[in-house]
Design a protein around this motif. Structure first.
Motif, PDB file in Angstrom:
ATOM      1  N   GLU A   1      26.957 -60.648 -11.470  1.00 22.01           N
ATOM      2  CA  GLU A   1      28.242 -60.496 -12.148  1.00 22.01           C
ATOM      3  C   GLU A   1      28.509 -61.603 -13.161  1.00 22.01           C
ATOM      4  O   GLU A   1      29.374 -61.473 -14.035  1.00 22.01           O
ATOM      5  CB  GLU A   1      29.387 -60.433 -11.131  1.00 22.01           C
ATOM      6  CG  GLU A   1      29.575 -61.674 -10.284  1.00 22.01           C
ATOM      7  CD  GLU A   1      28.835 -61.607  -8.962  1.00 22.01           C
ATOM      8  OE1 GLU A   1      29.243 -62.311  -8.019  1.00 22.01           O
ATOM      9  OE2 GLU A   1      27.849 -60.845  -8.876  1.00 22.01           O
ATOM     10  N   LEU A   2      27.752 -62.702 -13.055  1.00 22.06           N
ATOM     11  CA  LEU A   2      27.915 -63.781 -14.027  1.00 22.06           C
ATOM     12  C   LEU A   2      27.426 -63.395 -15.417  1.00 22.06           C
ATOM     13  O   LEU A   2      27.691 -64.109 -16.388  1.00 22.06           O
ATOM     14  CB  LEU A   2      27.178 -65.034 -13.556  1.00 22.06           C
ATOM     15  CG  LEU A   2      27.823 -65.792 -12.394  1.00 22.06           C
ATOM     16  CD1 LEU A   2      26.966 -66.967 -11.975  1.00 22.06           C
ATOM     17  CD2 LEU A   2      29.226 -66.259 -12.761  1.00 22.06           C
ATOM     18  N   LEU A   3      26.727 -62.273 -15.519  1.00 23.80           N
ATOM     19  CA  LEU A   3      26.325 -61.812 -16.849  1.00 23.80           C
ATOM     20  C   LEU A   3      27.556 -61.468 -17.685  1.00 23.80           C
ATOM     21  O   LEU A   3      27.519 -61.554 -18.912  1.00 23.80           O
ATOM     22  CB  LEU A   3      25.389 -60.604 -16.742  1.00 23.80           C
ATOM     23  CG  LEU A   3      24.619 -60.254 -18.019  1.00 23.80           C
ATOM     24  CD1 LEU A   3      23.683 -61.389 -18.415  1.00 23.80           C
ATOM     25  CD2 LEU A   3      23.814 -58.968 -17.833  1.00 23.80           C
TER      26      LEU A   3
ATOM     27  N   GLN B   1      26.929 -54.806 -17.242  1.00 26.25           N
ATOM     28  CA  GLN B   1      26.416 -54.034 -16.119  1.00 26.25           C
ATOM     29  C   GLN B   1      25.436 -52.971 -16.581  1.00 26.25           C
ATOM     30  O   GLN B   1      24.431 -52.702 -15.910  1.00 26.25           O
ATOM     31  CB  GLN B   1      27.567 -53.382 -15.339  1.00 26.25           C
ATOM     32  CG  GLN B   1      27.118 -52.699 -14.047  1.00 26.25           C
ATOM     33  CD  GLN B   1      26.416 -53.643 -13.090  1.00 26.25           C
ATOM     34  OE1 GLN B   1      26.926 -54.729 -12.775  1.00 26.25           O
ATOM     35  NE2 GLN B   1      25.219 -53.271 -12.625  1.00 26.25           N
ATOM     36  N   HIS B   2      25.709 -52.379 -17.746  1.00 21.35           N
ATOM     37  CA  HIS B   2      24.789 -51.364 -18.282  1.00 21.35           C
ATOM     38  C   HIS B   2      23.465 -52.006 -18.689  1.00 21.35           C
ATOM     39  O   HIS B   2      22.407 -51.392 -18.560  1.00 21.35           O
ATOM     40  CB  HIS B   2      25.427 -50.662 -19.481  1.00 21.35           C
ATOM     41  CG  HIS B   2      24.702 -49.429 -19.911  1.00 21.35           C
ATOM     42  ND1 HIS B   2      24.367 -48.413 -19.045  1.00 21.35           N
ATOM     43  CD2 HIS B   2      24.218 -49.051 -21.130  1.00 21.35           C
ATOM     44  CE1 HIS B   2      23.735 -47.459 -19.694  1.00 21.35           C
ATOM     45  NE2 HIS B   2      23.618 -47.833 -20.955  1.00 21.35           N
ATOM     46  N   ALA B   3      23.528 -53.255 -19.163  1.00 18.30           N
ATOM     47  CA  ALA B   3      22.295 -53.985 -19.508  1.00 18.30           C
ATOM     48  C   ALA B   3      21.429 -54.161 -18.276  1.00 18.30           C
ATOM     49  O   ALA B   3      20.197 -54.037 -18.334  1.00 18.30           O
ATOM     50  CB  ALA B   3      22.641 -55.329 -20.123  1.00 18.30           C
TER      51      ALA B   3
ATOM     52  N   THR C   1      26.061 -58.772 -29.085  1.00 20.27           N
ATOM     53  CA  THR C   1      26.939 -58.133 -30.068  1.00 20.27           C
ATOM     54  C   THR C   1      28.010 -57.264 -29.426  1.00 20.27           C
ATOM     55  O   THR C   1      28.921 -56.808 -30.105  1.00 20.27           O
ATOM     56  CB  THR C   1      26.137 -57.247 -31.037  1.00 20.27           C
ATOM     57  OG1 THR C   1      25.483 -56.194 -30.301  1.00 20.27           O
ATOM     58  CG2 THR C   1      25.106 -58.066 -31.804  1.00 20.27           C
ATOM     59  N   GLY C   2      27.904 -57.033 -28.132  1.00 19.11           N
ATOM     60  CA  GLY C   2      28.869 -56.169 -27.466  1.00 19.11           C
ATOM     61  C   GLY C   2      28.495 -54.709 -27.502  1.00 19.11           C
ATOM     62  O   GLY C   2      29.244 -53.858 -27.006  1.00 19.11           O
ATOM     63  N   ALA C   3      27.339 -54.378 -28.075  1.00 16.97           N
ATOM     64  CA  ALA C   3      26.905 -52.986 -28.127  1.00 16.97           C
ATOM     65  C   ALA C   3      26.486 -52.482 -26.745  1.00 16.97           C
ATOM     66  O   ALA C   3      26.417 -51.272 -26.519  1.00 16.97           O
ATOM     67  CB  ALA C   3      25.749 -52.822 -29.113  1.00 16.97           C
ATOM     68  N   LEU C   4      26.203 -53.403 -25.843  1.00 13.50           N
ATOM     69  CA  LEU C   4      25.756 -53.058 -24.500  1.00 13.50           C
ATOM     70  C   LEU C   4      26.572 -53.851 -23.490  1.00 13.50           C
ATOM     71  O   LEU C   4      26.637 -55.079 -23.562  1.00 13.50           O
ATOM     72  CB  LEU C   4      24.267 -53.391 -24.350  1.00 13.50           C
ATOM     73  CG  LEU C   4      23.520 -52.866 -23.117  1.00 13.50           C
ATOM     74  CD1 LEU C   4      23.497 -51.345 -23.117  1.00 13.50           C
ATOM     75  CD2 LEU C   4      22.109 -53.413 -23.093  1.00 13.50           C
ATOM     76  N   ALA C   5      27.233 -53.146 -22.582  1.00  9.74           N
ATOM     77  CA  ALA C   5      28.026 -53.818 -21.553  1.00  9.74           C
ATOM     78  C   ALA C   5      27.100 -54.514 -20.561  1.00  9.74           C
ATOM     79  O   ALA C   5      25.995 -54.042 -20.304  1.00  9.74           O
ATOM     80  CB  ALA C   5      28.910 -52.804 -20.839  1.00  9.74           C
TER      81      ALA C   5
ATOM     82  N   THR D   1      20.060 -50.576 -17.053  1.00 13.05           N
ATOM     83  CA  THR D   1      19.021 -49.997 -17.908  1.00 13.05           C
ATOM     84  C   THR D   1      17.780 -50.876 -18.013  1.00 13.05           C
ATOM     85  O   THR D   1      16.821 -50.512 -18.689  1.00 13.05           O
ATOM     86  CB  THR D   1      19.572 -49.734 -19.320  1.00 13.05           C
ATOM     87  OG1 THR D   1      20.099 -50.958 -19.867  1.00 13.05           O
ATOM     88  CG2 THR D   1      20.670 -48.675 -19.291  1.00 13.05           C
ATOM     89  N   GLY D   2      17.799 -52.044 -17.385  1.00 14.83           N
ATOM     90  CA  GLY D   2      16.633 -52.916 -17.407  1.00 14.83           C
ATOM     91  C   GLY D   2      16.521 -53.810 -18.619  1.00 14.83           C
ATOM     92  O   GLY D   2      15.523 -54.528 -18.764  1.00 14.83           O
ATOM     93  N   VAL D   3      17.516 -53.791 -19.507  1.00 18.33           N
ATOM     94  CA  VAL D   3      17.490 -54.711 -20.642  1.00 18.33           C
ATOM     95  C   VAL D   3      17.565 -56.147 -20.145  1.00 18.33           C
ATOM     96  O   VAL D   3      16.942 -57.058 -20.705  1.00 18.33           O
ATOM     97  CB  VAL D   3      18.658 -54.407 -21.613  1.00 18.33           C
ATOM     98  CG1 VAL D   3      18.773 -55.489 -22.685  1.00 18.33           C
ATOM     99  CG2 VAL D   3      18.458 -53.040 -22.257  1.00 18.33           C
ATOM    100  N   VAL D   4      18.324 -56.333 -19.080  1.00 15.76           N
ATOM    101  CA  VAL D   4      18.399 -57.625 -18.395  1.00 15.76           C
ATOM    102  C   VAL D   4      18.017 -57.410 -16.940  1.00 15.76           C
ATOM    103  O   VAL D   4      18.566 -56.534 -16.280  1.00 15.76           O
ATOM    104  CB  VAL D   4      19.813 -58.228 -18.491  1.00 15.76           C
ATOM    105  CG1 VAL D   4      19.918 -59.472 -17.615  1.00 15.76           C
ATOM    106  CG2 VAL D   4      20.164 -58.559 -19.935  1.00 15.76           C
TER     107      VAL D   4
END
Length: 213
Positions: free
Chosen positions: A200-202, A184-186, A178-182, A189-192
């Motif tokens: 960087e392909l994320l 690199q921040h994902a 949804t774009g709520a999480l960038a 923070t361990g979301v990904v």
């Protein structure tokens, strides 16, 4: 045939009488991914009582939405051509639902089939057509998805294989979509969790799969 009779004569009313009962559209959603045995449907809908699943399958068969078919000495359920016409409806409903999604509750999970449909819903073919072909591997708990993007074409299957980026994630992946999480921040923070390949392909993944909340 229909449990509910709204007493109205119209297309929306008829559609709700055919697929509006609880769990019915989720069964259709999972069968849009591919034919499933009874046990596979039950595993993909872990909260559905067995008697309710059996009832819904009978109702959907009677409505001409699904059928039983023999496959390698086992019986599977699959969508009929009439049932497959529900695909754009399910994808549109998913896009609409994305706008109301908040943070996942502790007891909520992502199933492989639900994630496949969410990826189909969020796929931006026009954006993908301008990007290099890329393969992603997404691990959801014990399950893995192989996501291949080649121009405007998307293929998502269960399993693994050679990928440009492999990552593990959970329900929080929806915040990335949804774009709520960038991106690199994902990662930070361990979301990904990047398992292999170029992190960087994320960014490319987030551009390819996006639905505004």
């Amino acid at each position: 045939m229909a449990i509910r009779d709204y007493g109205q004569f119209g297309g929306v009313t008829q559609a709700l009488e055919l697929v509006g009962e609880r769990w019915a559209l989720l069964i259709v959603r999972d069968l849009l991914v591919g034919p499933r045995r009874y046990g596979e449907l039950a595993a993909g809908l872990p909260r559905i009582p067995s008697n309710v699943l059996a009832t819904r399958l009978k109702e959907l068969q009677a409505a001409g939405v699904i059928r039983r078919a023999p496959r390698s000495r086992v019986i599977v359920y699959e969508l009929t051509p009439y049932g497959r016409e529900l695909e754009p409806v399910v994808l549109a409903l998913g896009a609409w639902g994305f706008k109301a999604m908040g943070d996942p509750r502790d007891e909520q999970v992502i199933t492989p089939d639900s994630m496949i449909i969410d990826l189909r819903t969020a796929f931006r073919s026009r954006i993908a057509a301008e990007l290099p072909s890329t393969s992603y591997g997404a691990r959801l708990g014990e399950d893995e998805l192989l996501i291949r993007v080649d121009g405007s074409s998307l293929q998502v299957t269960r399993g693994n294989g050679p990928v440009d980026l492999g990552f593990a994630t959970g329900p929080g992946i929806h915040r990335l979509i949804t774009g709520a999480l960038a991106p690199q921040h994902a990662i930070d923070t361990g979301v990904v969790e990047v398992l292999r390949g170029r992190g960087e392909l994320l960014e490319r993944f987030a551009s390819t799969f996006h639905l505004a909340s």
